[in-house]
Design an enzyme around this catalytic site. Structure first.
Site, mmCIF file in Angstrom:
data_model
loop_
_atom_site.group_PDB
_atom_site.id
_atom_site.type_symbol
_atom_site.label_atom_id
_atom_site.label_comp_id
_atom_site.label_asym_id
_atom_site.label_seq_id
_atom_site.Cartn_x
_atom_site.Cartn_y
_atom_site.Cartn_z
ATOM 1 N N TYR A 101 89.870 8.392 -47.273
ATOM 2 C CA TYR A 101 88.647 7.597 -47.353
ATOM 3 C C TYR A 101 87.478 8.535 -47.133
ATOM 4 O O TYR A 101 87.489 9.333 -46.191
ATOM 5 C CB TYR A 101 88.660 6.507 -46.262
ATOM 6 C CG TYR A 101 87.323 5.856 -46.056
ATOM 7 C CD1 TYR A 101 86.970 4.724 -46.778
ATOM 8 C CD2 TYR A 101 86.396 6.392 -45.155
ATOM 9 C CE1 TYR A 101 85.713 4.145 -46.615
ATOM 10 C CE2 TYR A 101 85.149 5.821 -44.992
ATOM 11 C CZ TYR A 101 84.815 4.693 -45.722
ATOM 12 O OH TYR A 101 83.579 4.130 -45.566
ATOM 13 N N GLU A 189 80.865 5.043 -51.340
ATOM 14 C CA GLU A 189 82.195 5.082 -50.737
ATOM 15 C C GLU A 189 83.273 5.342 -51.788
ATOM 16 O O GLU A 189 83.185 4.823 -52.900
ATOM 17 C CB GLU A 189 82.418 3.703 -50.114
ATOM 18 C CG GLU A 189 83.578 3.587 -49.186
ATOM 19 C CD GLU A 189 83.671 2.159 -48.641
ATOM 20 O OE1 GLU A 189 82.948 1.856 -47.674
ATOM 21 O OE2 GLU A 189 84.428 1.365 -49.205
#
Ligand code: GDP
Ligand code: MN
Length: 382
Positions: A101, A189
Site C-alpha cells: 500500500y 493512493e
C-alpha cells in the site's frame, strides 16, 4: 471530487507509474473484445467511485472468453453499494507475490501531508489501519520543501518493504507525492501496489481525489469529472442544477438549505426509523426555480417514497420557497410522492400562508415534519 480508477490510472501512468495494460468497456461485447486484445487472464473491474469493490463482487479474474463474457454480464448493470455499474475496466491480470500500500493524504492533526507505506496492502488496509496502525509507516512532509528523497527511502524502509523493490517503491511514492502536490490532490493512493515474482512493481488499483476548490486551475481534471458524472443520471442532473447532492440508499427524500441543516434532517430521519434517500442542499437564497429543480431531483429518484422539505430562512425567504413549492407541484395532475414541509426563519409565516395544503403537508416543527415523512414512506411499503 473523485476520479474513477481508470482516470486515476491514466494520470498516474502519464507521470511514469507502471500500470497494467487496460481498456474501458461499457457493454459485454466490448469487454470481451478488450479481453481478447489484452490476452488472458484479465481482471474485469467495476468502475464506480466506491472502495471495497473486490469484496462486494465488483472485480472478477477470468481465464477465457466464456468466463469474460459471464463476468462482464454479471458486473455490468449490477448495483454495487448503491452505485449502478455502467462501465468496466478490462485489465491485464498481474501475477503478484506481494500487495503493498502507498498513499498520500493530508494529516489535519499535524497540518501537513503524510506519505504512507505498508506491506499489508490489498483489500484489508482499512482494518490494518485500525487494528495494527504500526504496520503503516508514515512520513510527514513539509509542503514548502516537498518530499526529500531520503524521506521516501525512510518510509519504505520503515515499512519493511523487501530490498529488491525498495528503490522502485520509493520512486512510485515520490511520483505520487508530486502528483498530489501538482494536481491539488486531497488523497492519492495505490492499493495494491503489486510486486511481481520478477521484482517489478505495478499499480493494480488507483485512487485520486482532488480538492474541489482547486478545480478551476485543473481544467484537465475538471473535464474528467464531467465525463465521470455521466455515470449516474441523478448526479449528472445535480451537477447541471449546481446542487450539493449525494445519493443514498433509503426511501425518504430530503431537501434543505445549508449543509448542517440537511445533515440534521438526515439524522432525524434515521432517528425516527426512516432511511434517507439523499443529501440535497439547495444553498442560501434559494429562489422558486431552484426549489422546483430540487423537487425534480427527488421525484426522479425511483427509490424515493416521500419527501421532507426543511428550510430555515436566513437569506432564503420562506415566501419564495413556498412559491417555488407551489409552482413545482401545480404542474402535476397528481403529486408523484407526498411532500412534507417545515419552514422557519425569515418570512416563515408568509410562506405558510402561501403553501397550498392540497398539495403538501405542512408541519410546524422539524420533528413532526420528519416523523410524518417517515410515516408516509412506510405506508407506501406496507
Ligand atoms: P478495490 O477492492 O475496490 O480496492 O479494488 P482493487 O483494484 O484494489 O482490487 C481488489 C483486489 O482484487 C486486489 O487486492 C487483488 O487481490 C485483486 N486483484 C485486482 N486486480 C488483480 C489482478 O490483476 N490480478 C490479480 N491476481 N488480482 C487482482
Ligand atoms: Mn484497492
Amino acid at each position: 471530487m473523485k476520479l474513477h480508477e481508470y482516470q486515476a490510472k491514466q494520470v498516474f501512468a502519464d507521470a511514469g507509474v507502471p500500470t497494467p495494460a487496460s481498456e474501458l468497456a461499457s457493454d459485454v461485447d466490448g469487454a470481451v473484445a478488450a479481453a481478447e486484445e489484452i490476452g488472458y487472464p484479465v481482471a474485469i473491474k467495476a468502475q464506480v467511485q466506491v472502495g471495497g469493490r473486490g469484496k462486494a463482487g465488483g472485480i472478477k479474474l477470468v481465464d477465457d472468453e466464456d468466463e469474460a463474457r459471464e463476468a462482464a454480464d454479471e458486473i455490468l448493470g449490477m448495483d454495487l453499494k448503491g452505485y449502478h455499474v455502467d462501465r468496466v475496466l478490462v485489465e491485464e491480470a498481474v501475477d503478484f507475490s506481494d500487495e503493498l500500500y502507498v498513499g498520500i493524504t493530508m494529516d489535519r492533526g499535524e497540518g501537513k501531508p503524510v506519505a504512507m507505506v505498508s506491506t499489508k496492502g490489498g483489500v484489508n488496509i482499512e482494518e490494518v489501519a485500525e487494528e495494527d496502525p504500526d504496520a503503516i509507516a508514515r512520513e510527514h512532509i513539509d509542503p514548502a520543501f516537498g518530499m526529500h528523497p531520503y524521506q521516501a527511502r525512510k518510509a519504505v524502509y520503515d515499512a519493511g518493504v523487501d530490498q529488491s523493490v525498495a528503490r522502485d517503491v520509493s520512486s512510485v511514492l515520490t511520483t505520487l507525492y508530486q502528483l498530489w502536490d501538482d494536481r491539488d490532490g486531497s488523497d492519492a493512493e495505490i492499493n495494491p501496489l503489486m510486486v511481481t515474482s520478477d521484482d517489478e512493481v505495478i499499480a493494480a488499483d488507483a485512487v485520486m481525489n482532488i480538492d474541489e476548490d482547486a478545480l478551476f486551475r485543473q481544467p484537465e481534471l475538471a473535464e474528467m469529472e464531467e465525463e465521470a458524472a455521466g455515470g449516474d443520471e441523478l448526479e449528472q442532473k445535480a451537477d447541471e442544477y449546481d446542487f450539493d447532492y449525494v445519493r443514498l440508499e433509503g426511501n425518504t427524500g430530503i431537501i434543505g438549505n445549508g449543509a448542517g441543516l440537511v445533515m440534521t434532517t438526515l439524522d432525524l430521519v434515521d432517528h425516527y426509523g426512516g432511511e434517507p434517500a439523499n443529501f440535497l442542499d439547495v444553498g442560501g437564497g434559494a429562489k422558486a426555480d431552484r426549489i422546483a429543480n430540487a423537487l425534480d431531483m427527488v421525484f426522479s429518484d425511483d427509490n424515493v417514497d416521500s419527501v421532507v422539505f426543511n428550510i430555515f430562512g436566513g437569506i432564503t425567504r420562506g415566501d419564495e420557497v413556498a412559491k417555488g413549492i407551489n409552482e413545482a407541484l401545480e404542474q402535476f395532475d397528481e403529486i408523484p410522492k407526498p411532500v412534507v414541509v417545515r419552514l422557519a426563519g425569515t418570512n416563515w409565516e408568509e410562506g405558510m400562508e402561501i403553501l397550498n395544503e392540497d398539495l403538501v403537508t405542512v408541519e410546524q416543527t422539524l420533528e413532526d415534519a420528519v416523523q410524518r415523512a417517515v410515516e408516509y414512506a412506510e405506508e407506501v411499503n406496507e
